[in-house]
Design an enzyme around this catalytic site. Structure first.
Site, short mmCIF file in Angstrom:
data_model
loop_
_atom_site.label_atom_id
_atom_site.label_comp_id
_atom_site.label_asym_id
_atom_site.label_seq_id
_atom_site.Cartn_x
_atom_site.Cartn_y
_atom_site.Cartn_z
N LYS A 84 0.75 -1.32 -0.20
CA LYS A 84 -0.02 -0.05 -0.17
C LYS A 84 0.84 1.15 0.06
O LYS A 84 1.81 1.40 0.65
CB LYS A 84 -0.85 -0.01 1.04
CG LYS A 84 -1.86 1.19 1.42
CD LYS A 84 -2.86 1.08 2.51
CE LYS A 84 -3.80 2.07 2.53
NZ LYS A 84 -4.93 1.79 3.74
N SER A 153 -9.54 1.96 2.87
CA SER A 153 -8.61 2.96 1.95
C SER A 153 -7.45 1.85 1.04
O SER A 153 -6.93 2.25 0.24
CB SER A 153 -7.80 3.84 2.64
OG SER A 153 -7.09 3.14 3.63
N SER A 177 -10.20 -0.28 6.89
CA SER A 177 -9.78 -0.54 5.41
C SER A 177 -9.17 -1.77 5.18
O SER A 177 -8.38 -1.82 3.79
CB SER A 177 -8.61 0.72 5.36
OG SER A 177 -9.34 2.02 5.60
#
Length: 441
Positions: A84, A153, A177
């Site tokens: 990420k 996210s 998330s």
């Protein structure tokens, strides 16, 4: 847009094949990059990277030089991992899904990446994140239905695993998330106990909530990766003690919490509970969250206050470059009085103690809930609601999302499984019982 194929890859099988030398790393890298080039233009899971193939070939050559005998190599030898884009990786810029200059956000490589590379993994690239791991979505699409959100996210990480670009990806969860995008994309998402994977080298959102997690195709993949990434992992802690039954007692939080679930997902959840009951598992309903609305308010106070504090310097200098959703959250946090924040922290501490005591009195091993309020919503302007993860994230508890069927429209659903703080090993071991039941449904 043509739908991209959904072909998750088994981490355990891929790791075993690479350590057996089939295929050789050079061939593996070519296949990996060809797959990304073919599929990623449809789903946008990865941050674009010129020269990705050359970089990965160079890393593969270095890895081969360090480990000339693959059978003696570390457990993740050659495994491609998505990371990420709020997690620092040496050799790759960190954008955090934002328009801020990458040099401003630069920092030393994250501890979790150190551990991945020590285990032999290759970083396939940075995966797309909502801006600063907040609510302003990136361009990633759901691999099952590209018109729907993949969640957030950690959108790129979940989509990359679901589409078979990589068998393992790293995400973060402040509220929902990891669990939510895992459910929306039909893969396994694991959020360990808060702090179990060090967050050094990760851009913070709300530090007292931020937790690194991971995505894989199945629970066996989590069981391979988690011991390599989590502090002080002890496989023996996942085994039943003397006189204990290996079959978990399951608890379902009733009341206002479950009222947040949409009818379609709630019907599916009840079918899952019925299936588990018919297979011999005990399911108990518990009134765990009578003050759920107040908990939600207090948790968001903590989140926004800490988010504003994390961005003080950057927002002062580059506030005009932030997207409206992120800027609004930061301004909300700036307006929170320190006394209100301290009161919210006290409420959270009391909630953690009450939750642990209620679970103990009810005699349940695992808590079950839908992973999200429903399937992935249509549209890419939002990432869906994180509310089903909120109590467990607020309490810092380990949680999993297991794939749990699909809707009539072919959108995945997830079953959320919540363990006790620090008992991540037991969560994985006992969730395997549930996964076997769901897989045979």
């Amino acid at each position: 847009m043509e739908e991209s194929p959904v072909r998750p890859r088994s981490l355990t099988r891929e790791a075993a094949a690479l350590r057996a030398g089939a295929p050789a790393l050079a061939v593996h890298v070519d296949r990996l990059c060809a797959r990304i080039d073919q599929v990623d233009p449809l789903i946008h899971a990865f941050v674009p990277e010129p020269g990705r193939t050359d970089r990965l070939h160079a890393e593969a050559r270095a890895l081969t030089a360090r480990h000339p005998d693959p059978e003696q190599a570390p457990p993740l030898y050659g495994v491609a991992v998505g990371v990420k884009d709020i997690v620092h990786v040496d050799g790759l810029p960190t954008h955090a899904g934002s328009a801020l200059p990458p040099g401003v956000l630069a920092g030393p490589q994250a501890t979790v990446v150190d551990r991945l590379r020590a285990a032999g993994a290759l970083v396939a690239g940075k995966t797309v994140t909502a801006e600063f791991a907040g609510g302003a979505p990136g361009p990633t699409r759901n691999p099952h239905h590209p018109g729907h959100t993949p969640g957030g996210s950690s959108s790129g990480s979940a989509a990359a695993v679901a589409a078979g670009l990589v068998p393992l990806a790293i995400g973060t969860q402040t509220v929902g998330s990891v669990v939510r995008p895992a459910a929306y994309c039909g893969v396994v998402g694991f959020r360990p106990t808060h702090g179990r994977i060090p967050v050094a080298g990760v851009i913070p959102n709300a530090p007292s909530l931020d937790t690194l997690g991971l995505f894989t195709a199945d629970l066996a993949g989590v069981a391979l990766a988690a011991p390599l990434l989590c502090d002080d992992w002890d496989d023996r802690a996942g085994r039943p003690g003397p006189g204990e039954d290996d079959v978990p007692v399951l608890g379902v939080p009733v009341g206002p919490y479950l009222e947040r679930v949409d009818p379609e997902a709630l019907r599916a959840f009840r079918r899952q509970l019925e299936l588990l009951s018919t297979r011999g598992l005990m399911v108990r309903q518990i009134d765990l969250l009578p003050d759920f609305d107040e908990l939600e308010r207090r948790c968001r106070t903590i989140n926004r206050f800490e988010m504003a504090a994390s961005h003080t310097d950057w927002f002062d200098r580059f506030g005009g470059l932030y997207r409206p959703e992120t800027a609004a959250g930061i301004r909300h946090g700036q307006a929170v009085e320190p006394a209100a924040y301290r009161a919210a922290l006290r409420f959270r501490a009391d909630f953690r103690a009450r939750l642990a005591e209620r679970r103990r009195r009810a005699g349940v091993d695992l808590l079950l809930a839908p992973s999200a309020t429903g399937p992935a919503p249509l549209g890419l302007g939002g990432t869906g609601s994180a509310v089903m993860s909120l109590p467990w994230s607020c309490a810092g508890l380990p949680a999993l999302s297991l794939p749990a069927g699909v809707t009539g429209r072919g959108l995945p659903l997830g079953l959320q499984v919540v363990g006790e703080a620090g008992a991540d090993e037991r969560l994985l071991a006992r969730a395997a019982v549930l996964e076997r039941v769901l897989d045979t449904a």
